[in-house]
Design a protein around this motif. Structure first.
Motif, short mmCIF file in Angstrom:
data_model
loop_
_atom_site.label_atom_id
_atom_site.label_comp_id
_atom_site.label_asym_id
_atom_site.label_seq_id
_atom_site.Cartn_x
_atom_site.Cartn_y
_atom_site.Cartn_z
N GLY A 23 0.84 -1.21 0.00
CA GLY A 23 0.00 0.00 0.00
C GLY A 23 0.86 1.25 0.00
N ILE A 24 0.30 2.37 0.45
CA ILE A 24 1.05 3.65 0.37
C ILE A 24 1.73 4.02 1.69
CG2 ILE A 24 -0.33 4.56 -1.55
CD1 ILE A 24 -1.77 6.39 0.48
N GLY A 25 1.53 3.23 2.73
CA GLY A 25 2.31 3.42 3.96
C GLY A 25 1.68 4.30 5.01
N ARG A 26 0.97 5.34 4.56
CA ARG A 26 0.29 6.24 5.52
C ARG A 26 -0.91 6.84 4.79
NH1 ARG A 26 3.81 10.98 7.83
NH2 ARG A 26 3.63 11.65 5.67
N TYR A 27 -2.01 7.01 5.53
CA TYR A 27 -3.27 7.40 4.90
C TYR A 27 -3.84 8.66 5.54
CZ TYR A 27 -2.72 2.84 2.88
OH TYR A 27 -2.20 1.77 2.19
N ASP A 28 -4.44 9.48 4.68
CA ASP A 28 -5.01 10.74 5.11
C ASP A 28 -6.47 10.51 5.54
OD1 ASP A 28 -5.85 13.30 5.46
OD2 ASP A 28 -5.50 13.94 3.38
N LEU A 29 -6.75 10.64 6.83
CA LEU A 29 -8.12 10.38 7.31
C LEU A 29 -9.05 11.54 6.97
CD1 LEU A 29 -7.44 8.68 10.77
CD2 LEU A 29 -8.00 7.59 8.59
N GLU A 30 -8.48 12.64 6.45
CA GLU A 30 -9.30 13.78 6.04
C GLU A 30 -9.38 13.88 4.51
OE1 GLU A 30 -7.01 16.54 8.22
OE2 GLU A 30 -8.02 16.10 10.11
N GLY A 31 -8.82 12.90 3.82
CA GLY A 31 -8.82 12.91 2.35
C GLY A 31 -10.16 12.49 1.78
N THR A 32 -10.32 12.65 0.45
CA THR A 32 -11.62 12.38 -0.17
C THR A 32 -12.03 10.91 -0.05
OG1 THR A 32 -10.39 12.33 -2.24
CG2 THR A 32 -11.76 14.26 -1.88
N GLU A 33 -11.03 10.00 -0.14
CA GLU A 33 -11.38 8.56 -0.06
C GLU A 33 -11.94 8.22 1.32
OE1 GLU A 33 -8.42 9.71 -1.04
OE2 GLU A 33 -7.78 8.76 -2.91
N ALA A 34 -11.20 8.66 2.37
CA ALA A 34 -11.65 8.36 3.74
C ALA A 34 -12.98 9.05 4.03
CB ALA A 34 -10.58 8.81 4.74
N GLU A 35 -13.12 10.27 3.54
CA GLU A 35 -14.37 11.03 3.73
C GLU A 35 -15.55 10.29 3.12
OE1 GLU A 35 -15.52 13.97 5.07
OE2 GLU A 35 -13.67 13.90 6.24
N LYS A 36 -15.28 9.68 1.96
CA LYS A 36 -16.37 9.04 1.22
C LYS A 36 -16.95 7.84 1.99
CE LYS A 36 -17.64 7.60 -3.33
NZ LYS A 36 -17.22 7.16 -4.63
N THR A 37 -16.09 6.98 2.52
CA THR A 37 -16.61 5.76 3.17
C THR A 37 -16.80 5.96 4.67
OG1 THR A 37 -14.40 4.91 3.62
CG2 THR A 37 -15.40 4.28 1.51
N GLN A 38 -15.99 6.81 5.27
CA GLN A 38 -16.02 7.04 6.73
C GLN A 38 -15.77 5.74 7.52
OE1 GLN A 38 -17.28 10.16 8.42
NE2 GLN A 38 -16.97 11.16 6.47
N GLU A 39 -15.15 4.76 6.88
CA GLU A 39 -14.96 3.47 7.57
C GLU A 39 -14.11 3.60 8.82
OE1 GLU A 39 -13.70 0.09 5.24
OE2 GLU A 39 -15.13 0.53 3.65
N TRP A 40 -13.17 4.54 8.81
CA TRP A 40 -12.25 4.68 9.96
C TRP A 40 -13.00 5.08 11.23
CZ3 TRP A 40 -11.70 9.33 12.52
CH2 TRP A 40 -12.20 10.46 11.86
N ARG A 41 -14.16 5.71 11.06
CA ARG A 41 -14.89 6.18 12.26
C ARG A 41 -15.33 5.02 13.16
NH1 ARG A 41 -15.64 11.49 12.41
NH2 ARG A 41 -15.59 12.60 10.43
N SER A 42 -15.65 3.87 12.56
CA SER A 42 -16.03 2.71 13.39
C SER A 42 -14.83 1.81 13.66
CB SER A 42 -17.17 1.93 12.73
OG SER A 42 -16.86 1.68 11.38
N GLY A 43 -13.63 2.31 13.37
CA GLY A 43 -12.40 1.58 13.67
C GLY A 43 -11.53 2.45 14.56
N ILE A 44 -10.48 3.02 13.96
CA ILE A 44 -9.54 3.83 14.76
C ILE A 44 -10.24 5.03 15.41
CG2 ILE A 44 -8.75 5.27 12.80
CD1 ILE A 44 -6.59 3.87 15.70
N GLY A 45 -11.33 5.49 14.81
CA GLY A 45 -12.07 6.63 15.38
C GLY A 45 -12.62 6.35 16.77
N LEU A 46 -12.80 5.07 17.10
CA LEU A 46 -13.34 4.72 18.43
C LEU A 46 -12.24 4.42 19.44
CD1 LEU A 46 -16.25 2.34 17.29
CD2 LEU A 46 -16.44 4.73 18.02
N LEU A 47 -10.98 4.46 18.99
CA LEU A 47 -9.90 3.98 19.86
C LEU A 47 -8.98 5.08 20.38
CD1 LEU A 47 -9.19 0.83 17.74
CD2 LEU A 47 -9.82 0.78 20.15
N GLU A 48 -9.31 6.32 20.03
CA GLU A 48 -8.40 7.41 20.38
C GLU A 48 -8.25 7.61 21.88
OE1 GLU A 48 -8.95 11.12 18.21
OE2 GLU A 48 -9.62 9.92 16.51
N GLN A 49 -9.25 7.19 22.65
CA GLN A 49 -9.20 7.44 24.10
C GLN A 49 -8.58 6.29 24.89
OE1 GLN A 49 -9.86 10.43 24.83
NE2 GLN A 49 -10.71 10.82 22.79
N GLU A 50 -8.09 5.25 24.23
CA GLU A 50 -7.49 4.13 24.95
C GLU A 50 -6.32 4.59 25.83
OE1 GLU A 50 -9.80 1.67 24.85
OE2 GLU A 50 -8.18 0.23 24.63
#
Ligand code: SAM
Length: 273
Positions: free
Chosen positions: A43-70
Motif C-alpha cells: 500500500g502507500i504506507g500512511r493514509y489521510d483520514l481527512e482525504g476524499t477517499e476516507a471522507e467518502k466511506t467514513q470506515e475509519w470512524r467505526s475503527g480507529i475513530g473509536l480507539l483514540e481514548q485508549e
C-alpha cells in the motif's frame, strides 16, 4: 488493480491486523540479531483520514475513530502509540510505516507494491530511511526473488492482498508453500476477509492438508459470517507464531470486541507445532 486501500484505512480490519502486527514485531525485538520484514502488498504506507477517499466511506470512524481514548494500560497501547506518532487523528499508518517505526539499525523492511502510483507515494515516504527498501513488483513473485533474506536469519513475511482476484486464497496456499521451502524459519502472517465461512474453511483446510504445522488464526467478527456480500469480519493467519503471541492476540481482540462493539472474536491453534 482497482483496489485502493485509502477507502478502508483505519477500519476495524486494519485495527485488528495492525495491532497484531505490532505484537508480532515486538517479539523480534527480544533478541539483538537482525530481522527482515517482507511486506508483499504494502500500500502507500500512511493514509489521510481527512482525504476524499476516507471522507467518502467514513470506515475509519467505526475503527480507529473509536480507539483514540485508549489508555496506556490497554493491550492495544503499543500499537496506538505508533498510530499517534504517525499523525492520528489526521493520518493513519499502514503496515510499512508501523514496521519501519519498529526497526533497529540492523533490521530491514522490504516493501512490494504493484500499483505504480502507490509505489511512488510509498517510496517517497522512505527516501531518508536507509533500511527500508521499496520495490514496484508483484508481491507473490517477490517471494521467490527475495527469500531467503540475504542479511538476516530471522524474519516476518506479511501478505495482505486486496482479494480482488477470485483465486486469491489458492495463490496464498501456493505462497505459503514457497515461503516454507525458501525460508523455513520465517514467521508468516496472512490477512484474510471473512464474508462467509466456506472460503475461509477451504483455505485453512488446504493448508492443513498440505502439512503446514504451527498455524494459529486470530479473527474478529463484526457480524455473523452469513452474508457473502459483506465484510463481516477479518482474520490473521500466523504460521510459526512467536512465544506469547496467542495470549497477546487474545487480550487485544477482547479489547477490540468491547470498544468496537464487535460480534465475536477467537484465537485458535489450527495445527500443532
Ligand atoms: N498492507 C497494507 C497495510 O496494512 O497498510 C495494505 C495493503 S492493501 C490491502 C493491498 C495493496 O496491494 C494495494 O495497495 C494494492 O495496490 C497492492 N497489490 C495488489 N496486487 C498486488 C500484487 N500482486 N503485488 C503487490 N501488490 C499488490
Amino acid at each position: 488493480m482497482n483496489y485502493r486501500h485509502a477507502y478502508h484505512a483505519g477500519n476495524f480490519a486494519d485495527c485488528m491486523k495492525h495491532a497484531l502486527l505490532v505484537s508480532l514485531l515486538s517479539s523480534f525485538l527480544r533478541k539483538p540479531s537482525p530481522f527482515v520484514v517482507l511486506d508483499t502488498h504494502a500500500g502507500i504506507g500512511r493514509y489521510d483520514l481527512e482525504g476524499t477517499e476516507a471522507e467518502k466511506t467514513q470506515e475509519w470512524r467505526s475503527g480507529i475513530g473509536l480507539l483514540e481514548q485508549e489508555g496506556p494500560e490497554s493491550p492495544l497501547a503499543p500499537w496506538l502509540e505508533l498510530v499517534k506518532k504517525a499523525g492520528l487523528p489526521h493520518r493513519y499508518p499502514g503496515s510499512p510505516m508501523l514496521a519501519s517505526f519498529m526497526l533497529r539499525p540492523q533490521d530491514q523492511l522490504i516493501c512490494c507494491e504493484k500499483h505504480p502510483e502507490d509505489k511512488r507515494v510509498l517510496y517517497g515516504l522512505f527516501t531518508r530511511t536507509p533500511n527500508v527498501f521499496v520495490h514496484e513488483r508483484d508481491g507473490y513473485e517477490a517471494l521467490r526473488a527475495l527469500l531467503p533474506p540475504k542479511d538476516a536469519k530471522r524474519g516476518l513475511v506479511l501478505i495482505d492482498p486486496p482479494f480482488e482476484q477470485t483465486d486469491e486464497f489458492k495463490r496464498l496456499v501456493e505462497a505459503v508453500q514457497t515461503i516454507r521451502t525458501r525460508f523455513p524459519t520465517g514467521v508468516i502472517a496472512i490477512w484474510y476477509p471473512i464474508k462467509h465461512r466456506t472460503p475461509v474453511r477451504t483455505f485453512l483446510t488446504a493448508l492443513q492438508d498440505a502439512g503446514v504445522r504451527d498455524m494459529l488464526t486470530a479473527e474478529l467478527l463484526m457480524a455473523p459470517p452469513t452474508d457473502p456480500d459483506r465484510l463481516n469480519g477479518s482474520g490473521l493467519l500466523v504460521i510459526k507464531p512467536p512465544f506469547g503471541f496467542a495470549e497477546q492476540a487474545e487480550a487485544q481482540l477482547a479489547r477490540l470486541k468491547t470498544v468496537l462493539g464487535a460480534h465475536d472474536y477467537s484465537v485458535t491453534q489450527i495445527s500443532p507445532e
